[in-house]
Scaffold this active site. Structure first.
Site, PDB file in Angstrom:
ATOM      1  CB  CYS A 150       6.894  10.818  -5.273  1.00  0.00           C
ATOM      2  SG  CYS A 150       5.535  11.958  -4.902  1.00  0.00           S
TER       3      CYS A 150
ATOM      4  CG  ASN B 229       3.605   8.359   4.935  1.00  0.00           C
ATOM      5  OD1 ASN B 229       4.220   8.271   5.983  1.00  0.00           O
ATOM      6  ND2 ASN B 229       3.722   7.252   4.313  1.00  0.00           N
TER       7      ASN B 229
ATOM      8  CD  GLU C 136       8.460  13.689   0.628  1.00  0.00           C
ATOM      9  OE1 GLU C 136       7.236  13.132   1.058  1.00  0.00           O
ATOM     10  OE2 GLU C 136       9.336  12.924  -0.253  1.00  0.00           O
TER      11      GLU C 136
ATOM     12  CD  GLU D 201       0.016   4.658   3.466  1.00  0.00           C
ATOM     13  OE1 GLU D 201      -0.631   3.502   3.868  1.00  0.00           O
ATOM     14  OE2 GLU D 201       1.061   4.693   2.970  1.00  0.00           O
TER      15      GLU D 201
ATOM     16  CB  CYS E 122       6.997  15.521  -3.280  1.00  0.00           C
ATOM     17  SG  CYS E 122       5.718  14.536  -2.229  1.00  0.00           S
TER      18      CYS E 122
END
Ligand code: THU
Length: 156
Positions: free
Chosen positions: A112, A62, A75, A64, A115
Site C-alpha cells: 500500500c 499484518n 511490511e 489488525e 508502506c
C-alpha cells in the site's frame, strides 16, 4: 519546460521452479508468517520475510485491530521491528506474500502507499537499496529497489 519520464524495470518469474532456492525458502517462510497474521476483520493475511545484509531473517505479518486504523500492514510491522532492533544493519531484501482462505493469492500483492513511503525512507536511511520480491501463485516479481514503487517520494 522539460517533459521528463520516470521508468523502472522489474523481473517476472512465471514459475517457482526457476527461483533461487534461497528466495523460494524466503517465500515459504513469509507464507508461514502470513498464517500467524492477526486478520480477523479482513481475512487477508499478509506475510513478509526481511533479510538483512548479515544474513539474519525476520518475519512479520499484518496486525489488525477492532479500531480499524490502529492496525498495521505486515511490511511496516516488519520494517519497524527490524529498524528498532537492528538500526545499523542494512536490509538486503523483503519478500511479500498474501493468503486468503489458507491459499497464497494467485497474483502478487503490491504494498500500500503508506508502506511504500516507509520503504523509501528505510532505503534513504540505510543509503543502499533493498530488493522487493512479491510472490503470487501465478508469478513472482522482483524489483531491485523497493523505492521504484514510489517515485517523486516525500522526504525531508
Ligand atoms: N495489508 C498488508 O499487510 N500489506 C499490504 O501491502 C496491503 C494490505 C493488510 C492490511 C489489512 O490488515 C489487510 O491487509 C487488508 O487490507
Amino acid at each position: 519546460m522539460l517533459s521528463k519520464e520516470i521508468r523502472f524495470t522489474y523481473d517476472e518469474f512465471n514459475s517457482f521452479d526457476v527461483l533461487d532456492p534461497e528466495i523460494s525458502g524466503l517465500i515459504d517462510q513469509a507464507s508461514l508468517a502470513a498464517d500467524n497474521a492477526y486478520a480477523p476483520y479482513s481475512g487477508f493475511r499478509v506475510g513478509v520475510a526481511i533479510q538483512l545484509v548479515n544474513g539474519m531473517v525476520f518475519y512479520a505479518n499484518n496486525q489488525e485491530n477492532s479500531a480499524y486504523p490502529s492496525g498495521l500492514c505486515a511490511e511496516r510491522v516488519g520494517l519497524f521491528f527490524v529498524q528498532a532492533n537492528h538500526p545499523d544493519i542494512a536490509i538486503l531484501r523483503m519478500v511479500l506474500v498474501a493468503k486468503q482462505h489458507g491459499q497464497l493469492t494467485d497474483e502478487p500483492v503490491f504494498p500500500c502507499g503508506a508502506c511504500r513511503q516507509v520503504m523509501v525512507e528505510s532505503i534513504d536511511r540505510q543509503k543502499v537499496p533493498f530488493e522487493l520480491w512479491m510472490a503470487g501463485k501465478n508469478r513472482v516479481l522482483r524489483l531491485d529497489s523497493a523505492d521504484h514503487l514510489l517515485p517523486l517520494k516525500f522526504l525531508f
